[in-house]
Design a protein around this motif. Structure first.
Motif, PDB file in Angstrom:
ATOM      1  N   GLY A 110      26.605  67.286 -33.229  1.00 58.43           N
ATOM      2  CA  GLY A 110      26.219  67.370 -31.752  1.00 58.43           C
ATOM      3  C   GLY A 110      27.475  68.587 -31.049  1.00 58.43           C
ATOM      4  N   GLN A 111      27.129  68.923 -29.984  1.00 56.00           N
ATOM      5  CA  GLN A 111      27.872  70.084 -29.307  1.00 56.00           C
ATOM      6  C   GLN A 111      28.556  69.768 -27.813  1.00 56.00           C
ATOM      7  N   PHE A 112      29.560  70.138 -27.911  1.00 56.82           N
ATOM      8  CA  PHE A 112      30.289  70.047 -26.385  1.00 56.82           C
ATOM      9  C   PHE A 112      30.685  71.253 -25.825  1.00 56.82           C
ATOM     10  N   ASN A 113      30.487  71.241 -24.441  1.00 62.36           N
ATOM     11  CA  ASN A 113      31.247  72.018 -23.756  1.00 62.36           C
ATOM     12  C   ASN A 113      32.832  72.255 -23.660  1.00 62.36           C
ATOM     13  N   ILE A 114      33.556  73.129 -24.461  1.00 67.10           N
ATOM     14  CA  ILE A 114      35.077  72.937 -24.397  1.00 67.10           C
ATOM     15  C   ILE A 114      35.577  72.945 -23.101  1.00 67.10           C
ATOM     16  N   ARG A 115      35.153  73.594 -22.132  1.00 66.25           N
ATOM     17  CA  ARG A 115      35.665  73.975 -20.869  1.00 66.25           C
ATOM     18  C   ARG A 115      35.517  72.635 -19.782  1.00 66.25           C
ATOM     19  N   THR A 116      34.498  72.097 -19.904  1.00 66.60           N
ATOM     20  CA  THR A 116      34.023  70.826 -19.090  1.00 66.60           C
ATOM     21  C   THR A 116      33.891  69.633 -19.899  1.00 66.60           C
TER      22      THR A 116
END
Length: 102
Positions: free
Chosen positions: A68-74
């Motif tokens: 799974g992937q996440f936006n590091i900034r948000t």
């Protein structure tokens, strides 16, 4: 009332990399994205994956457990199977140290 928590030295986290940090009773991932520092919970919201050990491309981290992937900034989910965003912490650099307030 907030407490200042020192996570690591800024030079410990290379650009495009992450570092697992245990501080203030939490396990966090500190990321360096284009020279800017970000802190998130290290544990993936979908399973037992460590985000600091994941694959980083730009401002996206891919969990090493189920991809799974996440936006590091948000903290927002970028790709399934994750459905719940990760918690992020406002981060700043003071005297060469990456710090957050908790």
């Amino acid at each position: 009332m907030t407490t200042r928590v020192e996570l690591c030295s800024a030079d410990e986290v290379s650009e495009g990399a992450a570092l697992k940090v245990e501080a203030a009773g939490q396990v966090l991932a500190v990321f360096n994205v284009d020279g800017e520092f970000y802190a998130t919970d290290d544990l993936c919201t979908h399973g037992p994956g460590s985000l600091s050990e994941g694959y980083i491309e730009g401002d996206v981290v891919e969990c090493n457990f189920h991809n799974g992937q996440f936006n590091i900034r948000t903290g927002e989910v970028v790709a399934p199977p994750c459905m719940i965003p990760i918690k992020t912490y406002p981060t700043r650099v003071e005297d060469g140290k990456v710090v957050i307030d908790v």
